[in-house]
Write a protein that holds these residues in place. Structure first.
Motif, PDB file in Angstrom:
ATOM      1  N   GLU A  59      56.857  70.839  90.995  1.00  0.00           N
ATOM      2  CA  GLU A  59      55.740  70.719  91.932  1.00  0.00           C
ATOM      3  C   GLU A  59      56.139  70.923  93.385  1.00  0.00           C
ATOM      4  O   GLU A  59      55.283  71.077  94.251  1.00  0.00           O
ATOM      5  CB  GLU A  59      55.076  69.341  91.777  1.00  0.00           C
ATOM      6  CG  GLU A  59      54.538  69.061  90.383  1.00  0.00           C
ATOM      7  CD  GLU A  59      53.420  70.004  89.987  1.00  0.00           C
ATOM      8  OE1 GLU A  59      52.769  70.572  90.882  1.00  0.00           O
ATOM      9  OE2 GLU A  59      53.205  70.182  88.768  1.00  0.00           O
ATOM     10  N   GLY A  60      57.436  70.878  93.673  1.00  0.00           N
ATOM     11  CA  GLY A  60      57.831  71.028  95.068  1.00  0.00           C
ATOM     12  C   GLY A  60      59.331  70.952  95.259  1.00  0.00           C
ATOM     13  O   GLY A  60      60.104  70.790  94.311  1.00  0.00           O
ATOM     14  N   PHE A  61      59.731  71.067  96.505  1.00  0.00           N
ATOM     15  CA  PHE A  61      61.144  71.112  96.899  1.00  0.00           C
ATOM     16  C   PHE A  61      61.522  69.768  97.517  1.00  0.00           C
ATOM     17  O   PHE A  61      60.953  69.359  98.528  1.00  0.00           O
ATOM     18  CB  PHE A  61      61.351  72.243  97.904  1.00  0.00           C
ATOM     19  CG  PHE A  61      62.779  72.463  98.316  1.00  0.00           C
ATOM     20  CD1 PHE A  61      63.651  73.142  97.491  1.00  0.00           C
ATOM     21  CD2 PHE A  61      63.251  71.994  99.533  1.00  0.00           C
ATOM     22  CE1 PHE A  61      64.971  73.361  97.872  1.00  0.00           C
ATOM     23  CE2 PHE A  61      64.558  72.206  99.923  1.00  0.00           C
ATOM     24  CZ  PHE A  61      65.422  72.893  99.092  1.00  0.00           C
ATOM     25  N   PRO A  62      62.500  69.037  96.927  1.00  0.00           N
ATOM     26  CA  PRO A  62      62.825  67.695  97.425  1.00  0.00           C
ATOM     27  C   PRO A  62      63.887  67.689  98.526  1.00  0.00           C
ATOM     28  O   PRO A  62      64.897  68.386  98.442  1.00  0.00           O
ATOM     29  CB  PRO A  62      63.353  67.000  96.167  1.00  0.00           C
ATOM     30  CG  PRO A  62      63.977  68.115  95.374  1.00  0.00           C
ATOM     31  CD  PRO A  62      63.182  69.359  95.674  1.00  0.00           C
ATOM     32  N   PHE A  63      63.627  66.895  99.549  1.00  0.00           N
ATOM     33  CA  PHE A  63      64.607  66.592 100.588  1.00  0.00           C
ATOM     34  C   PHE A  63      64.988  65.121 100.416  1.00  0.00           C
ATOM     35  O   PHE A  63      64.129  64.244 100.560  1.00  0.00           O
ATOM     36  CB  PHE A  63      64.023  66.800 101.990  1.00  0.00           C
ATOM     37  CG  PHE A  63      63.718  68.217 102.346  1.00  0.00           C
ATOM     38  CD1 PHE A  63      64.590  68.957 103.141  1.00  0.00           C
ATOM     39  CD2 PHE A  63      62.547  68.818 101.912  1.00  0.00           C
ATOM     40  CE1 PHE A  63      64.298  70.262 103.491  1.00  0.00           C
ATOM     41  CE2 PHE A  63      62.254  70.131 102.259  1.00  0.00           C
ATOM     42  CZ  PHE A  63      63.132  70.859 103.044  1.00  0.00           C
ATOM     43  N   VAL A  64      66.246  64.837 100.134  1.00  0.00           N
ATOM     44  CA  VAL A  64      66.692  63.459  99.932  1.00  0.00           C
ATOM     45  C   VAL A  64      67.117  62.866 101.276  1.00  0.00           C
ATOM     46  O   VAL A  64      68.028  63.378 101.928  1.00  0.00           O
ATOM     47  CB  VAL A  64      67.852  63.394  98.927  1.00  0.00           C
ATOM     48  CG1 VAL A  64      68.334  61.951  98.761  1.00  0.00           C
ATOM     49  CG2 VAL A  64      67.416  63.963  97.581  1.00  0.00           C
ATOM     50  N   VAL A  65      66.450  61.797 101.671  1.00  0.00           N
ATOM     51  CA  VAL A  65      66.751  61.134 102.940  1.00  0.00           C
ATOM     52  C   VAL A  65      67.642  59.918 102.719  1.00  0.00           C
ATOM     53  O   VAL A  65      68.533  59.633 103.512  1.00  0.00           O
ATOM     54  CB  VAL A  65      65.444  60.726 103.660  1.00  0.00           C
ATOM     55  CG1 VAL A  65      65.743  60.015 104.973  1.00  0.00           C
ATOM     56  CG2 VAL A  65      64.574  61.952 103.909  1.00  0.00           C
ATOM     57  N   GLU A  66      67.410  59.198 101.628  1.00  0.00           N
ATOM     58  CA  GLU A  66      68.240  58.053 101.242  1.00  0.00           C
ATOM     59  C   GLU A  66      68.468  58.117  99.734  1.00  0.00           C
ATOM     60  O   GLU A  66      67.634  58.625  99.002  1.00  0.00           O
ATOM     61  CB  GLU A  66      67.542  56.712 101.541  1.00  0.00           C
ATOM     62  CG  GLU A  66      67.375  56.347 102.974  1.00  0.00           C
ATOM     63  CD  GLU A  66      66.604  55.031 103.107  1.00  0.00           C
ATOM     64  OE1 GLU A  66      66.316  54.389 102.068  1.00  0.00           O
ATOM     65  OE2 GLU A  66      66.272  54.668 104.236  1.00  0.00           O
ATOM     66  N   GLY A  67      69.589  57.539  99.303  1.00  0.00           N
ATOM     67  CA  GLY A  67      69.821  57.429  97.872  1.00  0.00           C
ATOM     68  C   GLY A  67      70.482  58.654  97.261  1.00  0.00           C
ATOM     69  O   GLY A  67      70.915  59.573  97.965  1.00  0.00           O
ATOM     70  N   THR A  68      70.524  58.661  95.933  1.00  0.00           N
ATOM     71  CA  THR A  68      71.177  59.736  95.196  1.00  0.00           C
ATOM     72  C   THR A  68      70.400  60.037  93.921  1.00  0.00           C
ATOM     73  O   THR A  68      69.926  59.129  93.250  1.00  0.00           O
ATOM     74  CB  THR A  68      72.618  59.336  94.799  1.00  0.00           C
ATOM     75  OG1 THR A  68      73.314  58.867  95.942  1.00  0.00           O
ATOM     76  CG2 THR A  68      73.367  60.531  94.231  1.00  0.00           C
ATOM     77  N   VAL A  69      70.287  61.312  93.611  1.00  0.00           N
ATOM     78  CA  VAL A  69      69.633  61.757  92.380  1.00  0.00           C
ATOM     79  C   VAL A  69      70.680  62.414  91.494  1.00  0.00           C
ATOM     80  O   VAL A  69      71.412  63.301  91.937  1.00  0.00           O
ATOM     81  CB  VAL A  69      68.494  62.752  92.667  1.00  0.00           C
ATOM     82  CG1 VAL A  69      67.845  63.218  91.359  1.00  0.00           C
ATOM     83  CG2 VAL A  69      67.456  62.121  93.590  1.00  0.00           C
ATOM     84  N   ARG A  70      70.750  61.972  90.256  1.00  0.00           N
ATOM     85  CA  ARG A  70      71.690  62.530  89.288  1.00  0.00           C
ATOM     86  C   ARG A  70      70.955  63.553  88.428  1.00  0.00           C
ATOM     87  O   ARG A  70      69.922  63.259  87.832  1.00  0.00           O
ATOM     88  CB  ARG A  70      72.246  61.413  88.412  1.00  0.00           C
ATOM     89  CG  ARG A  70      73.055  61.843  87.202  1.00  0.00           C
ATOM     90  CD  ARG A  70      73.470  60.595  86.455  1.00  0.00           C
ATOM     91  NE  ARG A  70      74.002  60.894  85.141  1.00  0.00           N
ATOM     92  CZ  ARG A  70      75.089  60.338  84.645  1.00  0.00           C
ATOM     93  NH1 ARG A  70      75.767  59.466  85.364  1.00  0.00           N
ATOM     94  NH2 ARG A  70      75.505  60.621  83.433  1.00  0.00           N
ATOM     95  N   VAL A  71      71.480  64.771  88.367  1.00  0.00           N
ATOM     96  CA  VAL A  71      70.864  65.844  87.598  1.00  0.00           C
ATOM     97  C   VAL A  71      71.734  66.134  86.385  1.00  0.00           C
ATOM     98  O   VAL A  71      72.941  66.367  86.517  1.00  0.00           O
ATOM     99  CB  VAL A  71      70.697  67.117  88.450  1.00  0.00           C
ATOM    100  CG1 VAL A  71      70.052  68.233  87.632  1.00  0.00           C
ATOM    101  CG2 VAL A  71      69.851  66.817  89.693  1.00  0.00           C
ATOM    102  N   SER A  72      71.128  66.083  85.189  1.00  0.00           N
ATOM    103  CA  SER A  72      71.875  66.231  83.952  1.00  0.00           C
ATOM    104  C   SER A  72      71.161  67.168  82.993  1.00  0.00           C
ATOM    105  O   SER A  72      69.941  67.345  83.062  1.00  0.00           O
ATOM    106  CB  SER A  72      72.044  64.862  83.259  1.00  0.00           C
ATOM    107  OG  SER A  72      72.625  63.917  84.119  1.00  0.00           O
TER     108      SER A  72
END
Length: 233
Positions: A59-72
Motif C-alpha cells: 500500500e505504500g513506502f515506509p519510512f522508519v523513524v523509530e524502532g526496527t522491522v525484521r523482514v523474513s
C-alpha cells in the motif's frame, strides 16, 4: 516525544524527526516536499506486529523513524529465513521492489520493537520517483540491500551451519540472553539442530549453556570455528 529531547530543549515534532532520519527530504523541490508531508500517514506499531505478509498488496513506502522491522522469507512449514532489518533512516527493498514492479509482497515484515513509521501512499511514491534526489536515494539503498542479500545467499549456500552459529554468537557480549529457537530463527534453521550444535560447542568448552542463555567461554575458539567449521549439523 519529549523523552528524546535534551533537558530544556523543545521536543522534536514527528516531521522534524522524519527529516533528521531522512536528509534526502530536504533536497526535494518545495512542491514535492509539501506533497510528501501532506500525504504522510503516521503509524505507531507495537513490538511483534506484522506490518506485511506474503502475497499481500503493497500500500505504500515506509519510512522508519523509530524502532526496527525484521523482514523474513517464510516457508509453509513455519521455518523462516531473516533477510534483513530496517532501522531508522533505512528503506525496505521488498517494499521498493513491490511498488516499482506493481507486485504483491513476497516476504513478511514484523516489528522487533515499538516502531514509529511514516507510510507514503503508493500514488505519491510514484510521483516522488520523478524527483531525482528521491529516486537516487531509493536506488542507492536498493543497491546496498541487494549487496546484503547476496552476502546472505553466500552464507547460506557456502558456509556450514556450525560456522554461521559461531559467527552469530560472537560480538554480542559474554552472556547472551537468547533461546535456542531465537537462534534457529536467526539462522533459518530448526531448534533441534541448533540445540545439538550448541551442545557440541559446550562439550568443546566454547560456551556454557543455561536457561535461555549462552555464556561465551572461548571467543577465540568460536572465531576459529567460524572461519573453518568443524562440527557436522
Amino acid at each position: 516525544m519529549s523523552s528524546n529531547a535534551a533537558p530544556g530543549s523543545v521536543p522534536m515534532t514527528e516531521t522534524e524527526r522524519l527529516e533528521s532520519r531522512y536528509p534526502v527530504l530536504a533536497a526535494l523541490s518545495a512542491p514535492a516536499r509539501a506533497l510528501l508531508l501532506k500525504s504522510a500517514q503516521w503509524m505507531r506499531v507495537p513490538a511483534g506486529a506484522m506490518l506485511f505478509d506474503d502475497r499481500q498488496a503493497c500500500e505504500g513506502f515506509p519510512f522508519v523513524v523509530e524502532g526496527t522491522v525484521r523482514v523474513s522469507k517464510c516457508a509453509a512449514s513455519g521455518r523462516e529465513l531473516p533477510l534483513y532489518r530496517v532501522g531508522p533512516g533505512e528503506t525496505c527493498i521488498i517494499s521498493s521492489s513491490c511498488l516499482l514492479g506493481h507486485e504483491d509482497y513476497n516476504a513478511r515484515g514484523v516489528t522487533e520493537s515499538d516502531t514509529l513509521l511514516m507510510l507514503l501512499p503508493k500514488a505519491v511514491f510514484d510521483e516522488m520517483m520523478a524527483e531525482r534526489p528521491f529516486r537516487d536515494f531509493v536506488f542507492h539503498l536498493f543497491a546496498e540491500r541487494i549487496a546484503d542479500l547476496m552476502q546472505l545467499i553466500e552464507e547460506v549456500a557456502f558456509r556450514k551451519l556450525d560456522q554461521r552459529l559461531a559467527a552469530l554468537l560472537l560480538g554480542k557480549g559474554r552472556l547472551l540472553h537468547v533461546t535456542h529457537q531465537q537462534l534457529a530463527d536467526e539462522l533459518g534453521s530448526v531448534r533441534e539442530i541448533v540445540s545439538r550444535l550448541l551442545k557440541s560447542f559446550a562439550d568443546q568448552g566454547l560456551v556454557r549453556l543455561g536457561r535461555e542463555q549462552v555464556e561465551i567461554l572461548d571467543p577465540a575458539g568460536l572465531r576459529r570455528l567460524s572461519a573453518e567449521g568443524s562440527v557436522k549439523a
